[in-house]
Write an enzyme that holds these catalytic residues in place. Structure first.
Site, mmCIF file in Angstrom:
data_model
loop_
_atom_site.group_PDB
_atom_site.id
_atom_site.type_symbol
_atom_site.label_atom_id
_atom_site.label_comp_id
_atom_site.label_asym_id
_atom_site.label_seq_id
_atom_site.Cartn_x
_atom_site.Cartn_y
_atom_site.Cartn_z
ATOM 1 N N ALA A 467 -44.148 -3.937 60.156
ATOM 2 C CA ALA A 467 -44.465 -4.999 61.108
ATOM 3 C C ALA A 467 -44.787 -4.435 62.488
ATOM 4 O O ALA A 467 -45.805 -4.792 63.098
ATOM 5 C CB ALA A 467 -43.293 -5.981 61.186
ATOM 6 N N ASP A 493 -47.252 6.428 56.534
ATOM 7 C CA ASP A 493 -46.220 5.568 55.956
ATOM 8 C C ASP A 493 -46.258 5.782 54.456
ATOM 9 O O ASP A 493 -47.306 5.619 53.832
ATOM 10 C CB ASP A 493 -46.480 4.097 56.293
ATOM 11 C CG ASP A 493 -45.263 3.226 56.029
ATOM 12 O OD1 ASP A 493 -44.585 3.442 55.001
ATOM 13 O OD2 ASP A 493 -44.976 2.343 56.849
ATOM 14 N N ARG A 504 -44.847 -11.099 58.101
ATOM 15 C CA ARG A 504 -44.814 -10.602 59.473
ATOM 16 C C ARG A 504 -45.692 -9.369 59.687
ATOM 17 O O ARG A 504 -45.922 -8.984 60.822
ATOM 18 C CB ARG A 504 -43.375 -10.293 59.890
ATOM 19 C CG ARG A 504 -42.724 -9.236 59.053
ATOM 20 C CD ARG A 504 -41.201 -9.262 59.081
ATOM 21 N NE ARG A 504 -40.643 -8.147 58.328
ATOM 22 C CZ ARG A 504 -40.568 -8.110 57.008
ATOM 23 N NH1 ARG A 504 -41.014 -9.123 56.287
ATOM 24 N NH2 ARG A 504 -40.062 -7.081 56.391
ATOM 25 N N LYS A 517 -49.372 1.031 52.503
ATOM 26 C CA LYS A 517 -49.389 0.337 53.788
ATOM 27 C C LYS A 517 -50.322 1.010 54.787
ATOM 28 O O LYS A 517 -51.103 0.344 55.476
ATOM 29 C CB LYS A 517 -47.972 0.288 54.377
ATOM 30 C CG LYS A 517 -47.052 -0.736 53.752
ATOM 31 C CD LYS A 517 -45.736 -0.796 54.517
ATOM 32 C CE LYS A 517 -44.839 -1.894 53.956
ATOM 33 N NZ LYS A 517 -43.572 -1.990 54.712
ATOM 34 N N ASP A 565 -37.795 2.416 60.427
ATOM 35 C CA ASP A 565 -36.763 1.478 60.011
ATOM 36 C C ASP A 565 -35.405 2.146 59.833
ATOM 37 O O ASP A 565 -34.488 1.538 59.308
ATOM 38 C CB ASP A 565 -37.164 0.806 58.696
ATOM 39 C CG ASP A 565 -37.157 1.783 57.534
ATOM 40 O OD1 ASP A 565 -37.386 2.979 57.780
ATOM 41 O OD2 ASP A 565 -36.922 1.361 56.390
ATOM 42 N N ASN A 566 -35.263 3.398 60.215
ATOM 43 C CA ASN A 566 -33.976 4.064 60.020
ATOM 44 C C ASN A 566 -33.728 5.082 61.115
ATOM 45 O O ASN A 566 -34.651 5.677 61.679
ATOM 46 C CB ASN A 566 -33.912 4.721 58.638
ATOM 47 C CG ASN A 566 -34.905 5.847 58.486
ATOM 48 O OD1 ASN A 566 -34.610 7.000 58.764
ATOM 49 N ND2 ASN A 566 -36.126 5.522 58.051
ATOM 50 N N CYS A 621 -8.082 -0.599 51.652
ATOM 51 C CA CYS A 621 -7.101 -1.506 51.062
ATOM 52 C C CYS A 621 -7.583 -2.955 51.082
ATOM 53 O O CYS A 621 -7.293 -3.722 50.170
ATOM 54 C CB CYS A 621 -5.767 -1.402 51.798
ATOM 55 S SG CYS A 621 -4.880 0.093 51.370
#
Length: 916
Positions: A467, A493, A504, A517, A565-566, A621
């Site tokens: 996007a 990409d 988007r 892409k 994105d990371n 836990c």
């Protein structure tokens, strides 16, 4: 984090297989009337997590009129069409000109030659964005009868008389009316949503929920929360209660107003006549609607309300309010705006504006800022793609706020300027900014022809074409970046297009699904500006591609744009840019939030210099034995998926293919060798199924173990009435007392689990499964499940420290375990399938398992279940996204890019945006 581009775990090949069916469905064109009534979660999935189903349904019933199809109008229309309203009608009877191409990405040079109006030229291209939203073109008068058809009206680049006429009628009918304008580096938005507009949710955040540890009986009762989490409430918020023991009158009570006393305490009014509090309870924020009253545009001019865009420029607001109003009078008088960078026209404009304020204007200003008026005059003939992206993104979001009632709208004037983008001195020579009958005339008017030549020869690297990447390529092509003989844009990409991207990532169309892409985005960007020199690649950025992105490549660049994105890939690119001393423009979005950071080596801090706080982890836990929220059960289900359907296959396949696997595993620390080899033995020897029926039997016994037996053992160790060493009830505060489940084939959720688990188990072993529930039921009815008897001496950790200590102990003998493993050669060529979790394929049983397992565990602990939509958000770690935010953020990035270019040219005298 952020938009799916480089660095995703799923391979393009895997995506191609998964998207085969989606592609055929996407190519069928407009949807049927029945389908239109439903929200396509495959298409709108990321946006749904921003707006929600209720807001989307309201949007899907709303008709929108957008008048003016220059750069700003098309930006608004693009975002509104992508969002999924009922219909969009566009109106602009002006003929297309070559100058329109400065910011209008859906116009082409052939449209100018054919003499089409702007609306006619871009209607078909707009309609391609979303097959659910019909886009029509209107070329008649904006009469009251015509305007009456629409719920929201947006006006861009229209005459003052036309705007006021439509405004009067819209206000009288409580229509949603928005005016959006840009002039070079200046922007303005006005909103009028009627005299009685209801905002159902002012901020779009999830209602807060906190666990209660005590409530006092007092005239001003004090609620004390568990000391594990701050309540996060603000004075004036309202809350209701549930699961309170003792003071039961609070359960389901009318919302009580909060007065914050501290991070863990707040008061809720008189509780003196209520029953004594015993234990437990959850306080949940109740969002209250807000009613807003808007003035008409004429009334608002005399008595304006401002939304401040920059607190450092608060003193600009009175002057800008007058400047925007009077420029229309100037244009009516001279039939054109003040010429770009013309001191003669600026003097005339300032003089007339000063006179207008003193003699005619209903809005009185003690003193106007002549310097600001002059800069505004210089910009009046200009149109910049980045500024239309910023204002267009905000204005489109205002449309969505209006028709959905979600998020607090602008009330009522919003003024924005980016004067920091000007070169040192704040002016370009008038001779250098004269129109040249070129597609860059709108930009020449601000920065001049010599600056435009510099942009054309720039070489830049866009990392990612999701996007943010799509918006970047659109803006760069409109700006003429890399369009000269020495310029170039390189985009990479490694991802491919899927259906959810279409909502988007506007350069993609349904027929592009499954294509790379970068290649599709590059072609679309070149269609916008045929002069663009662009190279598309499908490489991941990282150490493995440093032979491609080598010294020669980086040294040739002017700057780098991150559209990732990371964090890992962002950090890597940051290091590379610092090493090669290249500017980096970093950005990201999260729903309606976004950020921009400019990194200039040796000038600003780098991206890696600061880090987000670590994501809050759930204690072991809590996950294993004491969940108290649906997020806990969803994470437990996600871990269960990995432990049952992924890790066993990975371990088994390494055992079968790597002769040194056992030897290497045995050298690991703690109980890891035993756990790994036990996993191999269970997968290949003890539990290997021979048929699908075996998989069903396994799933039925797994159900009994997870949701019945383990709960019985937990209650055996810690009965419902047990107390701690200090005498307090054990099952209190965050610990919820569970109840075991009793399996029934008539319970749909029970069967959901069996169907998903058995089919996933079968897939691991290459066995054909089935969705036929009758077949599965017949197998289940023949399964004998042994009665479970809790055992004494079984230790259950109640703290993470205990869990860690117990995790380092095992009764299994490693040498005996190694001997019990058969020779890998005895399995021939058999290999297991290690299933990688994929949230977006609704046919693969992955989310079926997660939803069923999570909700079954939630049922054990009395936690409200989550639907598939929320389960996918949490378990899939989905980042909410919406086109309007992306448009705004990328517009800001490109405004910063103007500054970076000036810095490199040595003529910058402003400030860079580090965070936004």
């Amino acid at each position: 984090m952020y938009e799916p581009t480089c660095g995703m775990s799923e391979s393009p090949c895997a995506k191609r297989a998964r998207l085969e069916e989606e592609r055929a469905a996407s190519q069928n064109g407009n949807m049927s009337e029945v389908q239109v009534q439903e929200i396509d979660e495959g298409l709108y999935s990321r946006q749904l997590y921003v707006l929600g189903h209720e807001a989307m349904r309201k949007m899907g019933a709303s008709n929108v009129l957008i008048c003016g199809m220059k750069g700003l109008g098309i930006e608004i229309a693009k975002n509104v069409v992508l969002s999924g309203v009922k219909s969009v009608t566009i109106h602009d009877t002006n003929k297309t000109t070559i100058g329109d191409l400065s910011a209008q990405f859906f116009l082409r040079e052939e449209d100018v030659q054919e003499g089409l109006t702007r609306a006619q030229a871009c209607q078909a291209r707009l309609a391609e964005l979303n097959s659910y939203v019909p886009v029509s073109c209107y070329d008649g008068m904006l009469s009251d009868d015509f305007v009456e058809q629409f719920d929201a009206i947006v006006m861009c680049d229209r005459s003052l008389a036309e705007v006021l006429s439509v405004s009067r009628y819209a206000h009288s009918r409580n229509k949603y009316f928005i005016v959006a304008e840009t002039r070079g580096l200046f922007g303005h938005i006005f909103c009028d949503f009627g005299s009685d507009f209801k905002v159902t949710d002012t901020n779009g955040e999830e209602p807060l929920s906190v666990m209660v540890s005590h409530v006092s009986r007092d005239k001003d009762g004090v609620v004390t929360c568990s000391d594990e989490t701050r309540h996060g409430l603000e004075s004036g918020d309202k809350v209701t209660f549930s699961e309170v023991e003792g003071m039961v009158e609070l359960n389901g009570c009318e919302p009580r107003e909060v007065k914050v006393l501290g991070p863990y305490t707040f008061s809720v009014g008189d509780t003196s006549d209520l029953s004594p509090y015993v234990r437990g309870g959850i306080a949940t924020q109740v969002k209250q609607p807000k009613i807003l009253s808007f003035k008409s545009m004429a009334d608002s001019h005399a008595d304006p309300e401002f939304v401040i865009s920059d607190f450092a420029k608060m003193d600009h607001l009175p002057t800008l309010h007058v400047a925007w109003a009077y420029v229309h009078h100037y244009e009516e008088a001279f039939k054109q705006p003040p010429r770009a960078n013309s001191d003669q026209d600026a003097d005339k404009y300032i003089e007339m504006t000063q006179k207008y304020v003193k003699e005619e204007s209903s809005y009185k200003v003690e003193e106007l800022d002549d310097k600001l008026l002059r800069q505004f005059s210089y910009n009046c003939a200009a149109e910049l793609a980045p500024m239309t992206a910023v204002i267009g993104g905000i204005a489109a979001q205002e449309v969505l706020k209006a028709v959905s009632g979600k998020f607090h709208p602008i009330k009522q004037h919003f003024y924005f300027d980016a004067l920091e983008c000007y070169p040192e001195g704040g002016k370009v020579d008038e001779s250098d900014s004269c129109p040249q009958q070129s597609r860059y005339d709108g930009q020449l008017a601000v920065f001049g022809a010599s600056y435009q030549k510099k942009l054309a020869d720039i070489k830049t690297f866009v990392v990612g074409s999701g996007a943010i990447g799509c918006e970047l390529l659109k803006n760069l092509s409109l700006m003429g970046v890399g369009c000269g003989l020495g310029g170039q844009v390189t985009v990479t990409d490694m991802d491919i297009i899927e259906k959810s991207n279409l909502n988007r990532q506007f350069l993609f169309r349904p027929w592009d699904v499954q294509k790379p892409k970068s290649a599709v985005a590059a072609k679309a960007a070149k269609d916008i500006n045929p002069l663009l020199n662009i190279v598309a690649q499908e490489n991941r950025v990282g150490p493995e591609t440093e032979s491609i992105y080598d010294d020669f490549f980086f040294e040739s660049l002017t700057c780098v744009f991150n559209a990732l994105d990371n964090v890992e890939a962002r950090t890597y690119m940051d290091r590379r840019c610092v090493y090669y001393k290249k500017p980096l423009l970093e950005s990201g979005t999260l729903g309606t939030k976004g950020n921009v950071q400019v990194v200039l080596p040796n000038v600003t801090e780098s991206y890696s210099s600061s880090q987000d706080p670590p994501e809050k982890s759930i204690p072991i836990c809590t996950l294993k034995n004491f969940p108290n929220a649906i997020e806990h059960t969803l994470q437990w289900a996600r871990d269960s998926f990995e432990g049952l359907f992924c890790q066993p296959g990975q371990n088994a396949n390494q055992f079968l293919t790597d002769p040194k696997f056992v030897e290497r595993t045995a050298k690991q620390q703690g109980v890891q060798p035993i756990e790994t080899l036990l996993s191999v033995k269970r997968a290949l020897v003890d539990g290997r199924p021979g048929s699908f029926e075996d998989c069903v039997v396994w799933a039925r016994k797994e159900f009994e173990d997870q949701f019945t037996n383990q709960i019985k053992q937990l209650l055996f160790n810690f009965p419902a009435d047990s107390v701690t060493s200090s005498g307090h009830p054990f099952w209190s505060g965050p610990k919820r007392c569970p109840q075991p489940s009793k399996f029934s084939v008539d319970e749909s959720m029970h069967m959901d689990y069996i169907v998903a688990a058995s089919n996933l188990r079968a897939e691991c072993y290459g066995i054909k499964g089935t969705r036929d529930r009758d077949v599965i039921k017949r197998v289940i009815e023949a399964v004998r499940v042994p009665e479970f008897v809790p055992k004494s001496g079984v230790r259950i950790a109640t703290t993470d420290a205990e869990a860690e200590a117990m995790g380092s102990q095992s009764d299994t003998d490693l040498s005996e375990l190694r001997k019990s493993l058969p020779d890998p050669k005895s399995f021939g060529g058999f290999r297991m399938v290690a299933i990688d979790f994929e949230k977006d394929d609704d046919t693969n049983f992955h989310m079926d398992y997660i939803v069923a397992a999570s909700n079954l565990r939630a049922s054990n602990y009395g936690i409200a279940p989550a639907d598939r939509h929320k389960s996918k958000l949490v378990a899939g770690k989905i980042i909410p996204a919406i086109a309007t935010t992306t448009s705004l953020i990328v517009g800001l990035v490109c405004l910063e890019f103007y500054k970076v270019c000036l810095v490199l040219a040595g003529v910058f005298n402003g400030s860079l945006l580090l965070y936004g």
